[in-house]
Scaffold this active site. Structure first.
Site, mmCIF file in Angstrom:
data_model
loop_
_atom_site.group_PDB
_atom_site.id
_atom_site.type_symbol
_atom_site.label_atom_id
_atom_site.label_comp_id
_atom_site.label_asym_id
_atom_site.label_seq_id
_atom_site.Cartn_x
_atom_site.Cartn_y
_atom_site.Cartn_z
ATOM 1 N N HIS A 397 0.791 -1.228 0.000
ATOM 2 C CA HIS A 397 0.000 0.000 0.000
ATOM 3 C C HIS A 397 0.822 1.276 0.000
ATOM 4 O O HIS A 397 0.261 2.367 0.039
ATOM 5 C CB HIS A 397 -0.950 0.041 1.197
ATOM 6 C CG HIS A 397 -2.166 -0.813 1.020
ATOM 7 N ND1 HIS A 397 -3.327 -0.351 0.447
ATOM 8 C CD2 HIS A 397 -2.403 -2.103 1.331
ATOM 9 C CE1 HIS A 397 -4.219 -1.312 0.425
ATOM 10 N NE2 HIS A 397 -3.684 -2.401 0.953
ATOM 11 N N LYS A 587 -9.454 13.784 3.534
ATOM 12 C CA LYS A 587 -8.583 12.623 3.636
ATOM 13 C C LYS A 587 -7.729 12.825 4.873
ATOM 14 O O LYS A 587 -7.683 13.927 5.427
ATOM 15 C CB LYS A 587 -7.719 12.453 2.384
ATOM 16 C CG LYS A 587 -7.064 13.758 1.893
ATOM 17 C CD LYS A 587 -6.311 13.555 0.575
ATOM 18 C CE LYS A 587 -7.222 13.635 -0.641
ATOM 19 N NZ LYS A 587 -7.124 12.467 -1.519
ATOM 20 N N ARG A 588 -7.043 11.790 5.310
ATOM 21 C CA ARG A 588 -6.143 11.945 6.446
ATOM 22 C C ARG A 588 -5.166 13.093 6.178
ATOM 23 O O ARG A 588 -4.725 13.285 5.046
ATOM 24 C CB ARG A 588 -5.344 10.664 6.659
ATOM 25 C CG ARG A 588 -6.187 9.503 7.109
ATOM 26 C CD ARG A 588 -5.503 8.727 8.221
ATOM 27 N NE ARG A 588 -5.961 9.197 9.498
ATOM 28 C CZ ARG A 588 -5.300 9.042 10.647
ATOM 29 N NH1 ARG A 588 -4.127 8.461 10.668
ATOM 30 N NH2 ARG A 588 -5.806 9.475 11.779
ATOM 31 N N LYS A 593 0.054 14.239 1.186
ATOM 32 C CA LYS A 593 -1.224 14.550 0.545
ATOM 33 C C LYS A 593 -1.375 16.055 0.290
ATOM 34 O O LYS A 593 -2.279 16.497 -0.396
ATOM 35 C CB LYS A 593 -2.376 14.028 1.406
ATOM 36 C CG LYS A 593 -2.455 12.498 1.465
ATOM 37 C CD LYS A 593 -3.631 12.055 2.326
ATOM 38 C CE LYS A 593 -3.736 10.554 2.509
ATOM 39 N NZ LYS A 593 -4.477 9.889 1.408
ATOM 40 N N THR A 698 -8.809 6.415 -3.029
ATOM 41 C CA THR A 698 -10.129 5.886 -3.382
ATOM 42 C C THR A 698 -11.184 6.977 -3.291
ATOM 43 O O THR A 698 -12.236 6.860 -3.912
ATOM 44 C CB THR A 698 -10.548 4.712 -2.480
ATOM 45 O OG1 THR A 698 -10.298 5.061 -1.115
ATOM 46 C CG2 THR A 698 -9.786 3.452 -2.847
ATOM 47 N N LYS A 702 -14.708 8.004 -5.526
ATOM 48 C CA LYS A 702 -16.045 8.289 -4.974
ATOM 49 C C LYS A 702 -16.581 9.612 -5.527
ATOM 50 O O LYS A 702 -17.756 9.718 -5.878
ATOM 51 C CB LYS A 702 -15.978 8.358 -3.444
ATOM 52 C CG LYS A 702 -15.506 7.080 -2.764
ATOM 53 C CD LYS A 702 -15.194 7.340 -1.273
ATOM 54 C CE LYS A 702 -14.406 6.216 -0.643
ATOM 55 N NZ LYS A 702 -13.823 6.617 0.667
HETATM 56 C C1 PLP Z 1 -12.535 6.803 1.029
HETATM 57 C C2 PLP Z 1 -12.138 7.207 2.396
HETATM 58 C C3 PLP Z 1 -10.798 7.454 2.691
HETATM 59 C C4 PLP Z 1 -9.703 7.406 1.635
HETATM 60 O O1 PLP Z 1 -9.548 8.702 1.112
HETATM 61 P P1 PLP Z 1 -8.296 9.093 0.166
HETATM 62 O O2 PLP Z 1 -8.615 10.476 -0.230
HETATM 63 O O3 PLP Z 1 -8.309 8.144 -0.978
HETATM 64 O O4 PLP Z 1 -7.088 8.996 1.008
HETATM 65 C C5 PLP Z 1 -10.464 7.820 3.974
HETATM 66 N N1 PLP Z 1 -11.395 7.931 4.937
HETATM 67 C C6 PLP Z 1 -12.697 7.726 4.694
HETATM 68 C C7 PLP Z 1 -13.689 7.891 5.791
HETATM 69 C C8 PLP Z 1 -13.121 7.348 3.422
HETATM 70 O O5 PLP Z 1 -14.419 7.113 3.191
#
Ligand code: PLP
Length: 856
Positions: A397, A587-588, A593, A698, A702
């Site tokens: 990952h 995102k985190r 990022k 991911t 979405k």
């Molecule tokens: C999809 C999702 C992530 C992943 O987000 P990235 O922007 O791809 O890092 C993290 N936390 C939650 C709650 C998510 O639904």
């Protein structure tokens, strides 16, 4: 502590199988043609006793009231919404259990090869709405609950998120479980049942992140089934010695019980209901009798506390070695027991079980299976290694060197003495490259240093049948950087790619019901069909020129913005304007990022607006910028970024000159449920990692599925999204992966002053330093990460970032064209369903077959 345990019993069921019998009339014989034959009269007895599925509203209200009366022991005249949620959930669970039982019986009878998804994180979010959707009982429950005086939407809000994960990796595991069940694949998940999930994030008035525990199990959790009879003993510490026969014997130390909790995973539009087994740690019954005898009551209780502590917390961004071993040992013991029930010889294990390692966290499963095969099954090393390397599959990952998992050798030796011996015995590499000392050093499972460390990614790679990355670019980087030597050693065919996906059930139908309805009506294809064959969305392309359709499409987005604004108003008290473009980064928090790039860009926009005349501003695109995300509690720079965002927001949102054109919000406590509100409301979202650092992402998928466009770097799955939707529908910027190394070299050896290299950025940093957004000193450590070293290349990418945001503004002002882009984007996202991804794992990796439950 002296042990009374025979080491041979470890990993075996703790209780001898109780005498079981079949209910009279149950398990009919099957005749030669496979048809069920019931003994006379018995079918009736069975069918009368078995609960069937609820089908219509009266079934549902009856079951709801039953649960109020019995399971909850509440009076029907004083039920609150939480009680109503629990009653609804328990009655839905009954339905899930009917399917779950049939599914498991079907697997037991057919003994297909099974796959096991080992993940330390499962970020499930809420369950009730998903269970209703997958069971096809949504309308019936809406009506039933309505008839009893409640509103389904309010009831759904009462459920707490199951937040047993940090971010993308955990959410991926949850999407894969949904898709496995939906595709009728025999896949079980294995994880830990943390008492406390990921912390709740609070923001102090100064803008600091505060962390509060997440006691998600405070109320009874209707979605899990305690299996107190399914338990295994797991040993830690002690010593490993050779017996007279030369075999190793591991004794002493601490023994802890693993107790199973099962979570039902329903497939969409299918009976298949798989299982997620979560382990809870418990002290072994009887404590340590020696301590009691010595009058050391506190000592005995302490050791029992330390047993329970193993699964008490999900550590943010981190896991402990004890958690990892506890979980892998219990899971493997369970998998082996299930295999042994088939009566097949152990050499056939890989024909019946594929074990997927979600990142390196479960890598100890490799030496653990070796230990069992060598010390308990008494196989030879070669036989054992053959089985191991045909059983495991490893998903990488990250290629960030600092994120690759390593455990200090002295720690491993202390906690798992036998496993360390086995790790040292796995030295397959030396034979192939004798004399190439550099290479042997690079490839070694043990990294030299003080202390020496075990490299988990190398162990996972060596011990697995196949290795994959999670997007094309990332899988290439795995092969050319961190595992390059292993590609030369083992051949390139061992290394593959499975681009991530997300489940369209949660990430379109559930979170965006209006868009889902519009798609169904437009395509004139049943939702049950296109939600499972997501490429059917392509049919939307032919409607891009249909003005009426475009207006409906835009109206859905508008309505989702209003839903979000309402949520923000009611939870935070802010008034978000909905006549603006919504620009979202959720995102985190992490330097790679680059939320910092985004907030510095926002400041740049603000300063630019301030410099405009009122007449010029009137022509500007109105924008609402939204951030959400948690920072690891010890990640100082990430927390400073949050603080900067919050304080910039305070100034910007209060500035009468600009607030019509720019608003900024940091929404606390990012979660799956918050994502479900934010994503459908977004016009544009940001995925702006330094090239080569984001393995896939991911949330980018979405957003696009929900008709949001991307601004992003040429990184991770952004690249494949652009390949699908067309580059003209994605706003790319920034340097490419191959340039990154050279740029970093320049930063170190030929730095150019930031005023010269990127004056616009220098100006922004100076404004922050000068105290325009509160005490500038506070932010110096954050600003210095950009001014000095700039490891994540903000100074290199800032200008092209700002330019791409200007193109976003320009494109958005052409409303019609923007909506077309939005429709085209959704239409071409078929590839990113997790159904496609899980089928790739099943076919190209696990060799698994779909195993539908026969209709009864
Ligand atoms: C999809 C999702 C992530 C992943 O987000 P990235 O922007 O791809 O890092 C993290 N936390 C939650 C709650 C998510 O639904």
């Amino acid at each position: 502590m002296t042990s009374t345990i025979d080491p041979k019993t470890i990993g075996k069921p703790q209780h001898p199988r109780r005498h079981v019998r079949t209910l009279t009339g149950y398990l009919p014989e099957t005749d030669a043609s496979g048809k069920e034959k019931w003994p006379k009269g018995e079918e009736k007895v069975w069918k009368a006793g078995m609960r069937g599925l609820d089908k219509d509203v009266p079934d549902i209200t009856k079951s709801f009231v039953n649960h109020v009366q019995t399971s909850l022991a509440r009076q029907p005249y004083n039920l609150d919404e939480l009680g109503a949620y629990q009653a609804a959930a328990l009655s839905v669970r009954d339905n899930l259990l009917v399917n779950w039982n049939e599914t498991q019986l079907n697997y037991t009878r057919k003994t297909p090869k099974r796959a096991y998804y080992l993940s330390l994180e499962f970020l499930m979010g809420r369950t009730l709405d998903n269970a209703l959707l997958n069971l096809g009982l949504k309308d019936q429950y809406n009506d039933g609950v309505q008839q009893l005086g409640f509103n389904m939407e309010d009831i759904l809000e009462k459920e707490r998120d199951a937040a047993l994960g940090n971010g993308g990796l955990g959410r991926l595991a949850a999407c894969y479980l949904d898709s496995s069940a939906s595709q009728e694949l025999p896949v079980w998940g294995y994880g830990l049942r943390y008492q406390y999930g990921i912390f709740q994030q609070l923001i102090s008035p100064e803008g600091n992140q505060l962390e509060a525990p997440d006691p998600w199990l405070e109320h009874q959790n209707p979605w899990e089934l305690p299996r107190l009879d399914v338990s295994y003993e797991v040993r830690f510490y002690g010593h490993s010695e050779r017996g007279n026969d030369g075999r190793a014997v591991w004794t002493g130390g601490q023994e802890v019980l693993a107790i199973a909790y099962d979570v039902m995973i329903p497939g969409y539009g299918t009976k298949t209901t798989n299982n997620l087994r979560l382990w809870e740690s418990k002290p072994k019954r009887g404590f340590d009798l020696n301590s009691f005898n010595a009058g050391n009551y506190e000592g005995a209780v302490e050791s029992s506390n330390s047993a329970a502590a193993i699964t008490s917390v999900l550590y943010p961004n981190d896991h402990t070695l004890k958690q990892q071993y506890f979980w892998t040992a219990a899971s493997l013991a369970d998998i082996l027991r299930r295999f042994k029930n088939t009566g097949k010889p152990i050499t056939e294990f890989p024909d019946y079980a594929a074990i997927q390692l979600n990142d390196t966290h479960p890598t100890l499963a490799i030496p653990e299976l070796m230990r069992i095969l060598l010390d308990e099954e008494e196989l030879s090393w070669n036989q054992a290694w053959q089985i191991v390397t045909n059983t495991f599959f490893y998903t990488n990952h990250t290629v960030l060197p600092e994120a690759l998992e390593k455990w200090p050798v002295p720690l491993v030796e202390h906690v798992l003495p036998r496993h360390l011996q086995i790790i040292y015995d796995i030295v397959t590499v030396e034979k192939k490259f004798p004399g190439d000392r550099d290479r042997l050093g690079r490839m070694s499972l043990i990294e030299e240093g003080f202390p020496k460390q075990v490299r988990m990614a190398h162990l996972a790679c060596i011990g697995s049948r196949k290795v994959n990355g999670v997007a094309e670019l990332h899988s290439d980087l795995v092969k050319t950087t961190i595992l390059k030597d292993f590609v030369e050693f083992e051949g390139v065919s061992k290394f593959g790619n499975v681009t991530n996906g997300v489940t369209p059930r949660r990430w379109l139908d559930q979170c965006n019901p209006q868009l889902s309805d519009l798609i169904t009506k437009t395509l004139k294809i049943d939702k049950g069909v296109w939600l499972k064959d997501f490429t059917k969305l392509e049919g939307l392309l032919q409607f891009t020129e249909d003005k009426e359709f475009r207006e409906k499409w835009a109206a859905v987005k508008q309505s989702n913005k209003e839903r979000l604004a309402k949520y923000v108003q009611s939870t935070l008290g802010f008034t978000v304007r909905t006549d603006a473009m919504f620009d979202v980064q959720i995102k985190r928090l992490h330097e790679y990022k680059r939320q910092t790039l985004n907030i510095l860009g926002v400041i740049h926009r603000y300063l630019t607006l301030k410099n405009m005349s009122a007449a010029e501003r009137k022509k500007a695109n109105r924008k609402v910028v939204i951030f959400a995300g948690k920072a690891a509690p010890a990640y100082y720079i990430a927390k400073l970024t949050i603080r900067l965002i919050v304080n910039v927001a305070r100034i910007i949102n209060d500035d009468p000159e600009t607030k019509e054109y720019l608003q900024l919000y940091f929404l606390p406590d990012y979660s799956v449920s918050l994502a479900e509100i934010l994503i459908p409301a977004s016009d544009i979202s940001q995925h702006i990692s330094t090239a080569g650092t984001e393995a896939s992402g991911t949330s980018n998928m979405k957003f696009c599925i929900n008709g949001g466009l991307l601004v992003g770097t040429v990184d991770g799955a952004n690249i494949e999204i652009a390949e699908e939707v067309g580059e003209s529908n994605v706003f790319f910027f920034g340097h490419l992966t191959p340039a990154v190394e050279d740029l970093r070299y320049q930063h170190t050896y030929h730095p150019i002053p930031i005023e010269q290299k990127c004056p616009a950025l220098a100006h922004v940093l100076n404004e922050v330093s000068a105290g325009r957004f509160g005490d500038g000193h506070v932010y110096e450590p954050l600003l210095n990460t950009v001014r000095q070293g700039d490891y994540y290349l903000l100074t290199d990418d800032f200008d092209s970032y700002i330019a791409s945001l200007a193109m976003v503004d320009e494109a958005y002002l052409d409303r019609d064209e923007w909506i077309k882009k939005s429709i085209r984007t959704t239409a071409k996202m078929g590839k990113f369903s997790s159904d496609r991804a899980i089928l790739e794992y099943a076919e190209s990796y696990w060799n698994l077959e779909q195993t539908p439950v026969p209709s009864s």
